[in-house]
Motif scaffolding. Structure first.
Motif, PDB file in Angstrom:
ATOM      1  N   VAL A 114      57.543  42.601  40.580  1.00 37.34           N
ATOM      2  CA  VAL A 114      57.773  41.668  39.491  1.00 37.34           C
ATOM      3  C   VAL A 114      56.470  41.485  38.726  1.00 37.34           C
ATOM      4  O   VAL A 114      55.432  41.210  39.327  1.00 37.34           O
ATOM      5  CB  VAL A 114      58.257  40.301  40.032  1.00 37.34           C
ATOM      6  CG1 VAL A 114      58.449  39.328  38.874  1.00 37.34           C
ATOM      7  CG2 VAL A 114      59.538  40.472  40.813  1.00 37.34           C
ATOM      8  N   GLU A 115      56.546  41.658  37.421  1.00 40.29           N
ATOM      9  CA  GLU A 115      55.356  41.469  36.607  1.00 40.29           C
ATOM     10  C   GLU A 115      55.078  39.978  36.480  1.00 40.29           C
ATOM     11  O   GLU A 115      55.882  39.221  35.960  1.00 40.29           O
ATOM     12  CB  GLU A 115      55.564  42.087  35.213  1.00 40.29           C
ATOM     13  CG  GLU A 115      55.608  43.608  35.224  1.00 40.29           C
ATOM     14  CD  GLU A 115      54.298  44.208  35.695  1.00 40.29           C
ATOM     15  OE1 GLU A 115      53.245  43.608  35.412  1.00 40.29           O
ATOM     16  OE2 GLU A 115      54.320  45.268  36.344  1.00 40.29           O
ATOM     17  N   ARG A 116      53.950  39.546  36.963  1.00 38.93           N
ATOM     18  CA  ARG A 116      53.597  38.133  36.935  1.00 38.93           C
ATOM     19  C   ARG A 116      52.646  37.861  35.778  1.00 38.93           C
ATOM     20  O   ARG A 116      51.676  38.593  35.584  1.00 38.93           O
ATOM     21  CB  ARG A 116      52.940  37.710  38.255  1.00 38.93           C
ATOM     22  CG  ARG A 116      53.902  37.740  39.412  1.00 38.93           C
ATOM     23  CD  ARG A 116      53.169  37.486  40.717  1.00 38.93           C
ATOM     24  NE  ARG A 116      54.107  37.274  41.799  1.00 38.93           N
ATOM     25  CZ  ARG A 116      54.769  38.247  42.412  1.00 38.93           C
ATOM     26  NH1 ARG A 116      54.583  39.494  42.037  1.00 38.93           N
ATOM     27  NH2 ARG A 116      55.621  37.975  43.382  1.00 38.93           N
ATOM     28  N   ASN A 135      51.723  27.243  36.578  1.00 35.28           N
ATOM     29  CA  ASN A 135      53.110  26.872  36.807  1.00 35.28           C
ATOM     30  C   ASN A 135      53.290  25.394  36.491  1.00 35.28           C
ATOM     31  O   ASN A 135      52.805  24.531  37.188  1.00 35.28           O
ATOM     32  CB  ASN A 135      53.563  27.196  38.241  1.00 35.28           C
ATOM     33  CG  ASN A 135      52.573  26.720  39.279  1.00 35.28           C
ATOM     34  OD1 ASN A 135      51.395  26.637  39.002  1.00 35.28           O
ATOM     35  ND2 ASN A 135      53.057  26.403  40.456  1.00 35.28           N
ATOM     36  N   PRO A 162      50.498  31.896  39.191  1.00 35.14           N
ATOM     37  CA  PRO A 162      51.599  32.223  38.282  1.00 35.14           C
ATOM     38  C   PRO A 162      52.929  32.215  39.043  1.00 35.14           C
ATOM     39  O   PRO A 162      53.051  32.823  40.097  1.00 35.14           O
ATOM     40  CB  PRO A 162      51.248  33.633  37.780  1.00 35.14           C
ATOM     41  CG  PRO A 162      49.765  33.740  37.984  1.00 35.14           C
ATOM     42  CD  PRO A 162      49.461  32.945  39.203  1.00 35.14           C
ATOM     43  N   THR A 164      57.201  32.725  39.177  1.00 32.41           N
ATOM     44  CA  THR A 164      58.292  33.499  38.565  1.00 32.41           C
ATOM     45  C   THR A 164      59.653  32.912  38.879  1.00 32.41           C
ATOM     46  O   THR A 164      60.671  33.490  38.516  1.00 32.41           O
ATOM     47  CB  THR A 164      58.249  34.952  39.070  1.00 32.41           C
ATOM     48  OG1 THR A 164      58.453  34.964  40.489  1.00 32.41           O
ATOM     49  CG2 THR A 164      56.924  35.604  38.747  1.00 32.41           C
ATOM     50  N   ASP A 174      55.731  34.721  45.249  1.00 35.36           N
ATOM     51  CA  ASP A 174      54.572  34.477  44.376  1.00 35.36           C
ATOM     52  C   ASP A 174      53.346  34.110  45.207  1.00 35.36           C
ATOM     53  O   ASP A 174      52.234  34.590  44.957  1.00 35.36           O
ATOM     54  CB  ASP A 174      54.867  33.339  43.393  1.00 35.36           C
ATOM     55  CG  ASP A 174      56.007  33.649  42.448  1.00 35.36           C
ATOM     56  OD1 ASP A 174      56.179  34.827  42.115  1.00 35.36           O
ATOM     57  OD2 ASP A 174      56.711  32.710  42.051  1.00 35.36           O
TER      58      ASP A 174
END
Length: 443
Positions: A114-116, A135, A162, A164, A174
């Protein structure tokens, strides 16, 4: 020793609510990360599930397509219930080798990358010593807090990671990814344009040397629950003192006859529970919990009693519907629950459903206490030791000094929804019921 694996061929597969611990019977769907009609790869996270003890991500057992979801976000689903229909293109293998709850502190299964989003530095300050909150959702689940505690990650550092998850929620993956990346914001300082503003000090403490005692599972859960409560509720404590002389004298005069008549010991606890239940009926908003921006005022008055186990750990057995019971029934319930606690025989139902908690710190000799709220309740009452003191009282002859049995009461309440007037009025009403005890009451 590995358990036997169960395989299913490609085709329709029923995804069921997983069991996340021995005492877990249901889970709440936080949100679906894959929508109906979407495809996924083996190991991709399908949904997030929460219980009262852990949060967990449910991975795809094989590659395929999500055909249908049987429940929506925020639905509470029994363990073993079918929650989704999948069409898988490969063989499905599952094992009960280890429950998610037991594996909560280990790295998650391999999944799609997953691109964070990377937080960008503000102004010209380097990211090695500054940060902006990444966040915006500052609620952290008990599982996230538990993992953070194990890794010695503060709430300030959690806020920099960050996220998600749904609505900015920080997910377990995360957090593990952040740890795997070497915790790049561990020593970051908040960005501020005001050079005089307070900055979080980076302190290193010498914890000393000595015998290392590992926390048992219950102690870890208590620790997590206490940290979570202090993080969630802004605690305020109000104090009053009460004259319990009438109650003490009545109990001393009637405890033998009470036991002979009903076969139950008459301690102070059922008398306390009775008075607290009456005060809760007078101030129902103290009998509540918080759900987002809503307040849930409970219909039942279930009084929890903070009780020490033989191990020293704390547990809260519950007297259900305390406002509807007479003193005999209250004494029976209290004695039964206390006996079960001493023998480590409390069942799951014995510790569920509390709407307001009392903690009798006086049994340990404490004059008063500042208790931590038992989430998701909004207040908790601590009762100090009953101590004889010389007090000035009003009589027909005027003011006189007399020996009275006095107690301090302290109410910790959640200032998000309980203001000083409600909190102070409630604890004063409890003290009034203690003081106005009928010395001529029949057993």
């Amino acid at each position: 020793m590995k358990d036997k694996e169960v395989s299913a061929k490609a085709g329709i597969y029923e995804l069921k609510m997983p069991k996340m611990g021995e005492s877990i019977t249901e889970g709440t769907i936080i949100n679906w990360l894959v929508n109906e009609g979407d495809t996924f790869e083996e190991g991709d996270i399908i949904l997030e599930v929460a219980t009262d003890k852990v949060d967990n991500e449910v991975p795809a057992p094989a590659s395929g397509t999500l055909k249908k979801t049987m429940f929506q976000a925020k639905d509470v689903v029994p363990v073993g219930e079918v929650i989704a229909i999948l069409e898988v293109s490969g063989e499905v293998k599952s094992s009960k080798k280890e429950s998610p709850a037991q594996n909560k502190s280990k790295a998650p299964a391999k999944q799609k990358k997953v691109e964070r989003p990377k937080p960008t530095p503000q102004h010209s300050v380097s990211t090695t010593n500054s940060f902006s909150v990444s966040n915006s959702n500052t609620f952290f689940s008990p599982l996230i807090i538990s993992i953070a505690k194990e890794q010695h990650i503060s709430f300030e550092e959690l806020a920099r990671i960050p996220a998600t998850g749904h609505e900015g929620r920080l997910r377990k993956s995360d957090l593990f990814q952040y740890i795997e990346d070497g915790r790049p914001y561990k020593f970051a300082q908040p960005v501020t344009q005001d050079p005089t503003a307070y900055r979080i000090p980076q302190l290193t403490f010498d914890k000393g040397k000595g015998k290392v005692v590992e926390m048992d599972r219950m102690r870890q859960m208590i620790a997590d629950h206490m940290v979570y409560s202090k993080h969630t509720s802004p605690h305020v404590t109000a104090y009053v003192e009460a004259d319990l002389t009438n109650m003490v004298n009545w109990r001393n005069a009637n405890k033998v006859a009470f036991q002979e008549k009903y076969g139950e010991r008459l301690t102070f606890t059922p008398l306390f529970v009775e008075a607290v239940a009456k005060a809760v009926k007078d101030f129902p908003n103290i009998n509540a919990s918080v759900d987002g921006n809503s307040i849930i005022v409970k219909e039942d008055v279930n009084i929890g009693m903070a009780t020490a186990l033989p191990s020293g750990n704390l547990i809260v057995p519950v007297v259900k519907n305390a406002d509807t019971k007479d003193l005999k029934t209250l004494a029976s319930n209290v004695n039964e629950l206390a006996g079960k606690a001493r023998e480590n025989k409390l069942a799951g139902d014995d510790i569920k459903g509390s709407t307001f908690t009392i903690s009798n710190v006086g049994t340990f000799g404490s004059v008063m206490g500042t208790p931590i709220i038992n989430q998701p309740e909004v207040a908790i009452l601590a009762l100090g030791i009953i101590k004889k003191r010389a007090e000035v009282i009003e009589t027909e002859k005027g003011d006189e000094i007399a020996i009275r049995s006095m107690m301090y009461l302290s109410l910790s309440f959640d200032h998000r929804v309980v203001d000083g007037f409600l909190g102070g009025s409630f604890v004063r009403r409890v003290a009034d019921y203690f003081e106005q005890f009928d010395i001529n009451r029949e057993i």
